[in-house]
Design a protein around this motif. Structure first.
Motif, mmCIF file in Angstrom:
data_model
loop_
_atom_site.group_PDB
_atom_site.id
_atom_site.type_symbol
_atom_site.label_atom_id
_atom_site.label_comp_id
_atom_site.label_asym_id
_atom_site.label_seq_id
_atom_site.Cartn_x
_atom_site.Cartn_y
_atom_site.Cartn_z
ATOM 1 N N PHE A 211 0.803 -1.226 0.000
ATOM 2 C CA PHE A 211 0.000 0.000 0.000
ATOM 3 C C PHE A 211 0.841 1.283 0.000
ATOM 4 O O PHE A 211 0.314 2.347 -0.306
ATOM 5 C CB PHE A 211 -0.973 0.040 1.190
ATOM 6 C CG PHE A 211 -1.735 -1.228 1.395
ATOM 7 C CD1 PHE A 211 -2.589 -1.713 0.413
ATOM 8 C CD2 PHE A 211 -1.597 -1.954 2.562
ATOM 9 C CE1 PHE A 211 -3.296 -2.880 0.599
ATOM 10 C CE2 PHE A 211 -2.291 -3.129 2.759
ATOM 11 C CZ PHE A 211 -3.143 -3.585 1.776
ATOM 12 N N ASN A 212 2.107 1.189 0.339
ATOM 13 C CA ASN A 212 2.956 2.390 0.365
ATOM 14 C C ASN A 212 4.409 1.990 0.096
ATOM 15 O O ASN A 212 5.287 2.136 0.957
ATOM 16 C CB ASN A 212 2.838 3.099 1.720
ATOM 17 C CG ASN A 212 3.576 4.431 1.733
ATOM 18 O OD1 ASN A 212 3.899 4.995 0.695
ATOM 19 N ND2 ASN A 212 3.850 4.934 2.922
ATOM 20 N N LYS B 171 6.035 6.896 1.497
ATOM 21 C CA LYS B 171 5.690 8.316 1.538
ATOM 22 C C LYS B 171 4.941 8.645 2.827
ATOM 23 O O LYS B 171 4.324 7.784 3.452
ATOM 24 C CB LYS B 171 4.816 8.686 0.332
ATOM 25 C CG LYS B 171 5.517 8.555 -1.007
ATOM 26 C CD LYS B 171 4.588 8.976 -2.140
ATOM 27 C CE LYS B 171 5.288 8.905 -3.487
ATOM 28 N NZ LYS B 171 4.386 9.316 -4.596
ATOM 29 N N PRO C 230 0.269 8.970 2.700
ATOM 30 C CA PRO C 230 -0.725 7.957 3.064
ATOM 31 C C PRO C 230 -1.003 7.875 4.555
ATOM 32 O O PRO C 230 -2.071 7.427 4.958
ATOM 33 C CB PRO C 230 -0.091 6.653 2.558
ATOM 34 C CG PRO C 230 0.789 7.076 1.436
ATOM 35 C CD PRO C 230 1.347 8.412 1.855
ATOM 36 N N ASN C 231 -0.062 8.298 5.376
ATOM 37 C CA ASN C 231 -0.283 8.295 6.814
ATOM 38 C C ASN C 231 -0.967 9.571 7.279
ATOM 39 O O ASN C 231 -1.855 9.530 8.138
ATOM 40 C CB ASN C 231 1.055 8.138 7.543
ATOM 41 C CG ASN C 231 0.899 8.188 9.056
ATOM 42 O OD1 ASN C 231 0.129 7.438 9.638
ATOM 43 N ND2 ASN C 231 1.617 9.099 9.684
ATOM 44 N N SER D 179 -5.128 16.287 -2.203
ATOM 45 C CA SER D 179 -4.423 15.032 -1.952
ATOM 46 C C SER D 179 -4.045 14.329 -3.248
ATOM 47 O O SER D 179 -2.929 13.807 -3.386
ATOM 48 C CB SER D 179 -5.287 14.107 -1.086
ATOM 49 O OG SER D 179 -5.610 14.720 0.135
ATOM 50 N N LEU E 79 -1.669 11.306 -4.173
ATOM 51 C CA LEU E 79 -2.227 10.201 -3.399
ATOM 52 C C LEU E 79 -3.570 9.801 -3.995
ATOM 53 O O LEU E 79 -4.604 10.411 -3.699
ATOM 54 C CB LEU E 79 -2.399 10.617 -1.934
ATOM 55 C CG LEU E 79 -2.917 9.543 -0.979
ATOM 56 C CD1 LEU E 79 -1.934 8.389 -0.886
ATOM 57 C CD2 LEU E 79 -3.182 10.133 0.395
ATOM 58 N N LYS F 45 -7.906 4.726 -3.879
ATOM 59 C CA LYS F 45 -7.938 3.367 -4.407
ATOM 60 C C LYS F 45 -9.295 2.707 -4.256
ATOM 61 O O LYS F 45 -9.629 1.790 -5.012
ATOM 62 C CB LYS F 45 -6.864 2.529 -3.717
ATOM 63 C CG LYS F 45 -5.439 3.014 -3.990
ATOM 64 C CD LYS F 45 -4.411 2.115 -3.333
ATOM 65 C CE LYS F 45 -3.000 2.593 -3.637
ATOM 66 N NZ LYS F 45 -1.970 1.728 -2.999
ATOM 67 N N LYS G 46 -8.356 5.303 5.917
ATOM 68 C CA LYS G 46 -7.157 4.547 5.578
ATOM 69 C C LYS G 46 -7.508 3.295 4.794
ATOM 70 O O LYS G 46 -6.831 2.958 3.814
ATOM 71 C CB LYS G 46 -6.391 4.159 6.852
ATOM 72 C CG LYS G 46 -5.538 5.262 7.431
ATOM 73 C CD LYS G 46 -4.433 4.711 8.325
ATOM 74 C CE LYS G 46 -4.979 3.825 9.412
ATOM 75 N NZ LYS G 46 -3.903 3.346 10.310
ATOM 76 N N MET H 54 -9.317 4.648 1.229
ATOM 77 C CA MET H 54 -8.493 5.502 0.378
ATOM 78 C C MET H 54 -7.131 4.892 0.067
ATOM 79 O O MET H 54 -6.648 4.975 -1.066
ATOM 80 C CB MET H 54 -8.319 6.857 1.051
ATOM 81 C CG MET H 54 -7.794 7.953 0.144
ATOM 82 S SD MET H 54 -7.902 9.551 0.987
ATOM 83 C CE MET H 54 -7.197 10.614 -0.285
ATOM 84 N N ILE H 55 -6.508 4.272 1.060
ATOM 85 C CA ILE H 55 -5.144 3.761 0.899
ATOM 86 C C ILE H 55 -5.134 2.285 0.503
ATOM 87 O O ILE H 55 -4.432 1.884 -0.429
ATOM 88 C CB ILE H 55 -4.332 3.960 2.195
ATOM 89 C CG1 ILE H 55 -4.463 5.408 2.692
ATOM 90 C CG2 ILE H 55 -2.866 3.602 1.955
ATOM 91 C CD1 ILE H 55 -4.000 6.441 1.706
ATOM 92 N N LYS H 56 -5.938 1.468 1.187
ATOM 93 C CA LYS H 56 -5.922 0.028 0.928
ATOM 94 C C LYS H 56 -6.900 -0.396 -0.155
ATOM 95 O O LYS H 56 -6.770 -1.485 -0.711
ATOM 96 C CB LYS H 56 -6.234 -0.733 2.220
ATOM 97 C CG LYS H 56 -5.194 -0.527 3.318
ATOM 98 C CD LYS H 56 -5.560 -1.329 4.552
ATOM 99 C CE LYS H 56 -4.543 -1.124 5.665
ATOM 100 N NZ LYS H 56 -4.897 -1.908 6.876
#
Length: 366
Positions: free
Chosen positions: A162-163, A167, A170-171, A238, A244, A247, A327, A330-332
């Motif tokens: 995922f990162n 970066k 993402p956090n 973002s 970013l 996803k 998280k 958006m990220i996973k």
């Protein structure tokens, strides 16, 4: 319905005529996203280091070149002795020193034990650990075996899901979204009803035929619309500025964000009902929401490392659940099947706060 629309227009004019409020509403999200995305990033980038090459062989030169070509490190000093290394640390010029021993190339080519020394500045332990891990990965990639266990014959393959670029965005972005929406929604609505009390217009509301929930909706709707605009602006910043991508499902993200925004608006409404001055309402909103969100939501510090009582307090903070949802989506790139429990918690908080707001407002009307 006409009464509701009229009251909503009145609240909109209160906001639009106050330039300072508009600056806070739309300036704060931009500043916070850029600040957390760039200035407060935890990424290891352009970190100044020193190198003490006691071998000066072809292998050591190639290793130094590989480190120098990496974006994470800048070789500030080519040191000649350990004494120079200590002086460089004391002056704050470098964050790490790589010491290549005299038999580095000989041992490496002969298949013997290879040891490199990494000396870091321990005054910032978190940064020291990050720098150490980044440098260890570069060295392992260089000669193909684990530096800390050179005789094991095992070559680990490191993957960061995922990162992969490690970066900071993402956090920080999910936390910034939760933090900004909570602060703006609670702060703006916290002074909404209090402003009516101080200006003397509350008496008009007291004798009006409007029901309590209509007044609450009329107070909250303008800030709800403004919060949605702010949410869109954060997501655009973002994606475009911090690179970013989203996803997961955008519709799901917006749907859950609406629940979170309404929950925060209700927190502000409850604060405004229970206080009698704008200063008191603002103080409670800032201290009661900003500090717990930063400290206990998992945004700045892992919740798992906290004592059980603080974890229990953190579970009562809406931002904690929203942060985990963002998280995941958006990220996973996960869906509702993963975050449905978090959504139920937010829905429960929203319902509970709405009931309190209506009941408390009825009491104040009597």
């Amino acid at each position: 319905m006409k009464q509701l629309i009229t009251f909503v227009k009145k609240e909109f004019w209160h906001v639009l005529r106050d330039k300072r409020t508009l600056f806070v509403l739309f300036g704060m999200p931009v500043v916070q996203v850029l600040l957390f995305g760039f200035a407060l990033s935890t990424e290891v980038k352009n970190t100044k280091i020193g190198v003490l090459d006691q071998d000066k062989s072809q292998n050591s030169i190639e290793l130094i070149s590989k480190i120098s070509a990496n974006q994470y490190f800048d070789i500030e000093h080519n040191l000649k002795s350990i004494d120079e290394a200590e002086d460089a640390f004391k002056g704050g010029k470098i964050k790490m020193i790589l010491v290549i021993p005299a038999q580095f190339s000989q041992n490496m080519n002969g298949g013997k034990k290879v040891q490199l020394q990494l000396i870091t500045d321990g005054t910032d332990i978190n940064m020291a650990n990050q720098i150490y891990n980044f440098m260890s990965n570069i060295i392992m990639n260089f000669y193909g075996q684990q530096t800390l266990q050179p005789n094991s014959g095992v070559q680990p393959e490191i993957r960061m899901l995922f990162n992969p670029q490690l970066k900071g965005a993402p956090n920080f972005v999910p936390g910034v979204m939760a933090f900004i929406l909570l602060i703006i929604c609670v702060l703006m609505t916290a002074i909404a009803i209090v402003r009516e009390k101080e200006s003397g217009t509350m008496e008009i509301l007291l004798v009006s035929p409007m029901k309590p929930y209509i007044i609450i909706l009329a107070k909250a709707i303008p800030y709800f619309i403004l919060s949605m605009i702010i949410l869109v602006s954060i997501l655009i910043l973002s994606v475009t500025v911090l690179d970013l991508p989203i996803k997961g499902s955008i519709l799901l993200l917006f749907g859950i964000s609406i629940i979170f925004i309404i929950t925060n608006l209700l927190i502000g409404i409850v604060i405004s009902i229970l206080t009698d001055s704008q200063q008191t309402a603002m103080l409670i909103a800032l201290v009661g929401t900003m500090l717990p969100t930063l400290m206990l939501s998992g945004f700045m510090f892992p919740v798992e490392n906290m004592p059980i009582p603080l974890q229990m307090i953190g579970n009562a903070i809406p931002a904690k659940w929203y942060y985990e949802i963002v998280k995941n989506i958006m990220i996973k790139g996960t869906g509702l099947e993963v975050v449905w429990k978090h959504v139920l918690v937010l829905l429960g908080m929203m319902t509970f706060l709405f009931i309190i707001a209506v009941k408390k407002f009825k009491i104040r009307l009597e």
